[in-house]
Design a protein around this motif. Sequence first.
Motif, PDB file in Angstrom:
ATOM      1  N   LEU A 101     -32.532 -21.767 -46.469  1.00  0.00           N
ATOM      2  CA  LEU A 101     -32.746 -21.536 -47.894  1.00  0.00           C
ATOM      3  C   LEU A 101     -32.945 -20.048 -48.156  1.00  0.00           C
ATOM      4  CD1 LEU A 101     -33.389 -22.444 -50.817  1.00  0.00           C
ATOM      5  CD2 LEU A 101     -35.746 -22.825 -50.046  1.00  0.00           C
ATOM      6  N   GLU A 102     -33.767 -19.412 -47.346  1.00  0.00           N
ATOM      7  CA  GLU A 102     -34.024 -17.983 -47.512  1.00  0.00           C
ATOM      8  C   GLU A 102     -32.759 -17.154 -47.326  1.00  0.00           C
ATOM      9  OE1 GLU A 102     -37.211 -17.451 -44.700  1.00  0.00           O
ATOM     10  OE2 GLU A 102     -38.733 -18.110 -46.143  1.00  0.00           O
ATOM     11  N   GLU A 103     -31.892 -17.570 -46.406  1.00  0.00           N
ATOM     12  CA  GLU A 103     -30.629 -16.860 -46.188  1.00  0.00           C
ATOM     13  C   GLU A 103     -29.728 -16.977 -47.406  1.00  0.00           C
ATOM     14  OE1 GLU A 103     -28.145 -14.324 -44.345  1.00  0.00           O
ATOM     15  OE2 GLU A 103     -30.062 -14.980 -43.510  1.00  0.00           O
ATOM     16  N   PHE A 104     -29.576 -18.192 -47.946  1.00  0.00           N
ATOM     17  CA  PHE A 104     -28.767 -18.377 -49.150  1.00  0.00           C
ATOM     18  C   PHE A 104     -29.311 -17.519 -50.290  1.00  0.00           C
ATOM     19  CE2 PHE A 104     -27.407 -22.743 -47.565  1.00  0.00           C
ATOM     20  CZ  PHE A 104     -26.062 -22.431 -47.468  1.00  0.00           C
ATOM     21  N   ASP A 152     -26.883 -18.404 -39.822  1.00  0.00           N
ATOM     22  CA  ASP A 152     -25.544 -17.842 -39.570  1.00  0.00           C
ATOM     23  C   ASP A 152     -24.458 -18.664 -40.247  1.00  0.00           C
ATOM     24  OD1 ASP A 152     -26.539 -15.745 -38.074  1.00  0.00           O
ATOM     25  OD2 ASP A 152     -26.172 -16.727 -36.136  1.00  0.00           O
ATOM     26  N   LYS A 153     -24.570 -19.998 -40.164  1.00  0.00           N
ATOM     27  CA  LYS A 153     -23.593 -20.864 -40.831  1.00  0.00           C
ATOM     28  C   LYS A 153     -23.692 -20.726 -42.346  1.00  0.00           C
ATOM     29  CE  LYS A 153     -23.143 -24.509 -37.337  1.00  0.00           C
ATOM     30  NZ  LYS A 153     -23.358 -25.954 -37.077  1.00  0.00           N
ATOM     31  N   ALA A 154     -24.887 -20.520 -42.850  1.00  0.00           N
ATOM     32  CA  ALA A 154     -25.079 -20.326 -44.290  1.00  0.00           C
ATOM     33  C   ALA A 154     -24.361 -19.053 -44.746  1.00  0.00           C
ATOM     34  CB  ALA A 154     -26.570 -20.246 -44.626  1.00  0.00           C
ATOM     35  N   ARG A 155     -24.498 -17.984 -43.980  1.00  0.00           N
ATOM     36  CA  ARG A 155     -23.819 -16.717 -44.295  1.00  0.00           C
ATOM     37  C   ARG A 155     -22.310 -16.920 -44.314  1.00  0.00           C
ATOM     38  NH1 ARG A 155     -27.600 -14.349 -41.614  1.00  0.00           N
ATOM     39  NH2 ARG A 155     -26.613 -14.452 -39.586  1.00  0.00           N
ATOM     40  N   ALA A 156     -21.792 -17.590 -43.296  1.00  0.00           N
ATOM     41  CA  ALA A 156     -20.345 -17.826 -43.207  1.00  0.00           C
ATOM     42  C   ALA A 156     -19.867 -18.696 -44.367  1.00  0.00           C
ATOM     43  CB  ALA A 156     -20.001 -18.476 -41.863  1.00  0.00           C
ATOM     44  N   LEU A 157     -20.657 -19.680 -44.739  1.00  0.00           N
ATOM     45  CA  LEU A 157     -20.295 -20.566 -45.838  1.00  0.00           C
ATOM     46  C   LEU A 157     -20.203 -19.788 -47.154  1.00  0.00           C
ATOM     47  CD1 LEU A 157     -19.718 -23.381 -46.956  1.00  0.00           C
ATOM     48  CD2 LEU A 157     -22.188 -23.786 -47.012  1.00  0.00           C
TER      49      LEU A 157
END
Length: 169
Positions: A101-104, A152-157
């Motif tokens: 959540l924090e990454e998004f 990392d997957k959130a960033r890529a998404l």
Amino acid sequence: MFLKGEGNVNSQEIARLDDILQQHDYNSTLLIAIMQDIQKVYHYLPEEALCYIARKLNLSEAKIYGVATFYENFSLEPKGKYVIKICDGTACHVRKSVPILEEFRGMLGLSKEKTTTDDMLFTVETVSCLGACGLAPVCTVNDHVHPSMTPDKARALIEELKEEAANEN
């Protein structure tokens, strides 16, 4: 897109709403399905649309708003093209959904208070459970499930969605 004030509903929007109403035979018992279809188009339920369908279905605006506010899936606030829901249920939480959540939020400049980007491309929300505990931690983008998420997957998404949006323009 709707302009503020019911008097400003343009003919294109009226035609779009009439198409949805016609698909449901102007049947007021299908109000929830009609509202779901309107929300699919606009990503929320515009006030002008609700007032219009109330007249067309011979229902009170109070009845329409009662339905819109009763069901959690309906939104009266504009949302982005991509609605990202991060599960914070027990299974997801213990498998570290908070850093996702924090990454998004960090990538998109959002917070708990500001959930939609200024360009109306992204909305980030938390939900109590997405019903996919075995795939935790999970998020959805416009109801498409993304299992075993990581920051990392959130960033890529996000990068993938931005690219998709750019290619559509």
